[in-house]
Each structure stands twice: as C-alpha cells, then as structure tokens.
Design a protein around this motif. Structure first.
Motif, PDB file in Angstrom:
ATOM      1  N   ALA A  77       0.846  -1.185   0.000  1.00  0.00           N
ATOM      2  CA  ALA A  77       0.000   0.000   0.000  1.00  0.00           C
ATOM      3  C   ALA A  77       0.886   1.242   0.000  1.00  0.00           C
ATOM      4  N   VAL A  78       0.417   2.290  -0.656  1.00  0.00           N
ATOM      5  CA  VAL A  78       1.125   3.573  -0.594  1.00  0.00           C
ATOM      6  C   VAL A  78       0.709   4.218   0.720  1.00  0.00           C
ATOM      7  N   THR A  79       1.686   4.418   1.607  1.00  0.00           N
ATOM      8  CA  THR A  79       1.390   4.924   2.944  1.00  0.00           C
ATOM      9  C   THR A  79       2.175   6.194   3.243  1.00  0.00           C
ATOM     10  N   CYS A  80       1.688   6.896   4.237  1.00  0.00           N
ATOM     11  CA  CYS A  80       2.323   8.118   4.710  1.00  0.00           C
ATOM     12  C   CYS A  80       2.042   8.204   6.208  1.00  0.00           C
ATOM     13  N   LEU A  81       2.927   8.805   6.954  1.00  0.00           N
ATOM     14  CA  LEU A  81       2.679   8.974   8.380  1.00  0.00           C
ATOM     15  C   LEU A  81       1.550   9.974   8.604  1.00  0.00           C
ATOM     16  N   ALA A  82       0.687   9.679   9.536  1.00  0.00           N
ATOM     17  CA  ALA A  82      -0.439  10.560   9.849  1.00  0.00           C
ATOM     18  C   ALA A  82       0.040  11.916  10.347  1.00  0.00           C
ATOM     19  N   ASP A  83       1.209  11.969  10.957  1.00  0.00           N
ATOM     20  CA  ASP A  83       1.745  13.230  11.470  1.00  0.00           C
ATOM     21  C   ASP A  83       2.598  13.988  10.448  1.00  0.00           C
ATOM     22  N   ALA A  84       2.666  13.474   9.216  1.00  0.00           N
ATOM     23  CA  ALA A  84       3.433  14.155   8.169  1.00  0.00           C
ATOM     24  C   ALA A  84       2.721  15.430   7.740  1.00  0.00           C
ATOM     25  N   ASP A  85       3.493  16.354   7.203  1.00  0.00           N
ATOM     26  CA  ASP A  85       2.921  17.576   6.669  1.00  0.00           C
ATOM     27  C   ASP A  85       2.040  17.226   5.470  1.00  0.00           C
ATOM     28  N   LEU A  86       0.939  17.909   5.352  1.00  0.00           N
ATOM     29  CA  LEU A  86      -0.013  17.640   4.284  1.00  0.00           C
ATOM     30  C   LEU A  86       0.637  17.787   2.908  1.00  0.00           C
ATOM     31  N   ARG A  87       1.556  18.716   2.760  1.00  0.00           N
ATOM     32  CA  ARG A  87       2.226  18.918   1.465  1.00  0.00           C
ATOM     33  C   ARG A  87       3.002  17.669   1.059  1.00  0.00           C
ATOM     34  N   ALA A  88       3.631  16.996   2.001  1.00  0.00           N
ATOM     35  CA  ALA A  88       4.359  15.761   1.692  1.00  0.00           C
ATOM     36  C   ALA A  88       3.401  14.691   1.181  1.00  0.00           C
ATOM     37  N   ALA A  89       2.221  14.603   1.771  1.00  0.00           N
ATOM     38  CA  ALA A  89       1.217  13.637   1.314  1.00  0.00           C
ATOM     39  C   ALA A  89       0.724  13.991  -0.080  1.00  0.00           C
ATOM     40  N   GLU A  90       0.497  15.281  -0.332  1.00  0.00           N
ATOM     41  CA  GLU A  90       0.062  15.710  -1.665  1.00  0.00           C
ATOM     42  C   GLU A  90       1.108  15.366  -2.715  1.00  0.00           C
ATOM     43  N   GLU A  91       2.370  15.590  -2.398  1.00  0.00           N
ATOM     44  CA  GLU A  91       3.447  15.265  -3.335  1.00  0.00           C
ATOM     45  C   GLU A  91       3.500  13.762  -3.604  1.00  0.00           C
ATOM     46  N   LEU A  92       3.298  12.966  -2.565  1.00  0.00           N
ATOM     47  CA  LEU A  92       3.282  11.514  -2.722  1.00  0.00           C
ATOM     48  C   LEU A  92       2.114  11.074  -3.595  1.00  0.00           C
ATOM     49  N   MET A  93       0.935  11.644  -3.360  1.00  0.00           N
ATOM     50  CA  MET A  93      -0.233  11.318  -4.183  1.00  0.00           C
ATOM     51  C   MET A  93       0.019  11.660  -5.650  1.00  0.00           C
ATOM     52  N   ALA A  94       0.583  12.829  -5.891  1.00  0.00           N
ATOM     53  CA  ALA A  94       0.854  13.264  -7.265  1.00  0.00           C
ATOM     54  C   ALA A  94       1.901  12.363  -7.923  1.00  0.00           C
ATOM     55  N   ARG A  95       2.975  12.071  -7.212  1.00  0.00           N
ATOM     56  CA  ARG A  95       4.045  11.247  -7.771  1.00  0.00           C
ATOM     57  C   ARG A  95       3.568   9.829  -8.078  1.00  0.00           C
ATOM     58  N   GLU A  96       2.813   9.255  -7.157  1.00  0.00           N
ATOM     59  CA  GLU A  96       2.337   7.878  -7.325  1.00  0.00           C
ATOM     60  C   GLU A  96       1.019   7.801  -8.091  1.00  0.00           C
ATOM     61  N   ARG A  97       0.425   8.967  -8.364  1.00  0.00           N
ATOM     62  CA  ARG A  97      -0.870   9.070  -9.038  1.00  0.00           C
ATOM     63  C   ARG A  97      -1.923   8.204  -8.343  1.00  0.00           C
ATOM     64  N   ARG A  98      -2.041   8.450  -7.056  1.00  0.00           N
ATOM     65  CA  ARG A  98      -3.012   7.750  -6.213  1.00  0.00           C
ATOM     66  C   ARG A  98      -3.997   8.756  -5.649  1.00  0.00           C
ATOM     67  N   SER A  99      -5.254   8.407  -5.646  1.00  0.00           N
ATOM     68  CA  SER A  99      -6.267   9.310  -5.106  1.00  0.00           C
ATOM     69  C   SER A  99      -6.489   9.095  -3.614  1.00  0.00           C
ATOM     70  N   ARG A 100      -5.854   8.058  -3.051  1.00  0.00           N
ATOM     71  CA  ARG A 100      -5.965   7.794  -1.619  1.00  0.00           C
ATOM     72  C   ARG A 100      -4.635   7.291  -1.081  1.00  0.00           C
ATOM     73  N   LEU A 101      -4.364   7.674   0.152  1.00  0.00           N
ATOM     74  CA  LEU A 101      -3.185   7.177   0.864  1.00  0.00           C
ATOM     75  C   LEU A 101      -3.640   6.568   2.183  1.00  0.00           C
ATOM     76  N   VAL A 102      -3.002   5.493   2.571  1.00  0.00           N
ATOM     77  CA  VAL A 102      -3.227   4.938   3.900  1.00  0.00           C
ATOM     78  C   VAL A 102      -2.276   5.669   4.832  1.00  0.00           C
ATOM     79  N   LEU A 103      -2.812   6.210   5.923  1.00  0.00           N
ATOM     80  CA  LEU A 103      -1.998   6.924   6.904  1.00  0.00           C
ATOM     81  C   LEU A 103      -1.737   6.006   8.087  1.00  0.00           C
ATOM     82  N   THR A 104      -0.507   6.034   8.541  1.00  0.00           N
ATOM     83  CA  THR A 104      -0.105   5.149   9.637  1.00  0.00           C
ATOM     84  C   THR A 104       0.426   5.943  10.818  1.00  0.00           C
ATOM     85  N   ASN A 105       0.374   5.296  11.971  1.00  0.00           N
ATOM     86  CA  ASN A 105       1.005   5.831  13.178  1.00  0.00           C
ATOM     87  C   ASN A 105       2.494   5.527  13.113  1.00  0.00           C
ATOM     88  N   ASP A 106       3.253   6.040  14.055  1.00  0.00           N
ATOM     89  CA  ASP A 106       4.700   5.807  14.083  1.00  0.00           C
ATOM     90  C   ASP A 106       5.054   4.322  14.141  1.00  0.00           C
TER      91      ASP A 106
END
Length: 188
Positions: A77-106
C-alpha cells in the motif's frame, strides 16, 4: 497542517482472511471503493479497490466466497505517516498518481485514510490543484493512453519515450466533459 488534521478516521478494513465477497459487501454497505487490508497487528499489508474486485477477481473468474481478498489486493500500500505535513502527502499522491493514501502511526499501525476529496474539502487553497491534475491525467488517458485496441501505446513508442512528458500527448482524449470551452487538453 498535518495529514491527521483532515484524514478520515472512520475506517472500514479487512483482515488477511476476509474473502472477495466480504470485501464487496463491506464496500457496498460503507459506500466506499477502497479498503485497507491489515494483519492481526493492525499493520497495513495492502489495499483492495473496487477496480481490483473487477479486474483481478471477477475477470479472472475467482470464487468470491472462498478466495481471500489478499489474493487480489494491491501491495504494498502507498502509505504516509499521519503526522506528516499535508504537502508531503500531496506530493506523494501526485508522484504515485493515487487518489488515496493509507496513513499510519509511528508504529506502522493504521491511523486513517487521506483522499483527494479530503484535500479539496478540508484543505482548500493549497497545492491541491497540482495533485488533482496529476490524478486526472491518469483518469483522462485511461490504461491505454487514449489508443484504440490494437494500436501501439504511447509508452511503447520509442520517439515518445525520448520527449519530455509535457510533449508526449499531442491529441487529447475526451469522454464527456465540456467541449464548448475550447479546451485542447484536460487537464492543462
């Protein structure tokens, strides 16, 4: 702003042993098309989408009541930390061309899901437009890049591969939309 601030926290998930039929039922009842699949430790091992159900399950004639949804999931799954900055998640979505990311705890356990809809509704004025454009190219062109069945795909054209990405699509593909606006490409 952090991902945690706008993520969806009310989650439906599947276990590794849930079947394709169970995935379809959960999607129908929850009115979603995306379900994380978690191990017993609540760590995400993959995701199953409504598209996975159709293209990997139904089209392959798999027995829905006995086949594990994990057999057709998209992994990892394409994941991102829930505490990451929103811009980092947006960049990941754009790069991976995914409309959803699973957010995880530490610790790697599931915390929530961030969708492009969350960005549009809850984080207006950010770089969401660039993220949407990246995702819409995938949708507008489709899996064949606008080519008819039997035609050579753009990705298979050696001359196309040498060009910058912005120059690769010369003819737009319209399916519905507003042709009366004089749009030459969508998205621009």
């Amino acid at each position: 702003m952090k991902c945690r601030d706008i993520m969806s926290k009310r989650l439906e998930t599947l276990s590794e042993t849930d079947t394709i039929a169970r995935a379809a039922i959960v999607m129908k009842e929850a009115q979603v098309g995306f379900l994380p699949i978690c191990g017993a430790d609540r760590k995400v091992i993959g995701v199953v989408t409504d598209r996975d159900l159709v293209t990997r399950g139904l089209a392959s004639a798999l027995e829905a009541r006995t086949t594990s949804a994990a057999m057709i999931m998209t992994a990892p799954a394409v994941t991102c930390l829930a505490d990451a900055d929103l811009r980092a998640a947006e960049e990941l979505m754009a790069r991976e061309r995914r409309s959803r990311l699973v957010l995880t705890n530490d610790d790697g356990t599931i915390a929530g899901v961030l969708s492009v809809v969350d960005l549009v509704e809850r984080a207006p004025g950010r770089e969401t437009l660039a993220t949407l454009k990246s995702l819409l190219w995938r949708e507008a062109l489709g899996p064949r890049g606008g080519a008819a069945p039997g035609q050579r795909l753009l990705k298979d054209d050696p001359l196309s591969a040498e060009r910058p990405e912005s120059e690769r699509v010369t003819e737009p593909v319209f399916v519905g939309g507003r042709h009366d606006l004089g749009t030459k490409e969508f998205p621009s």
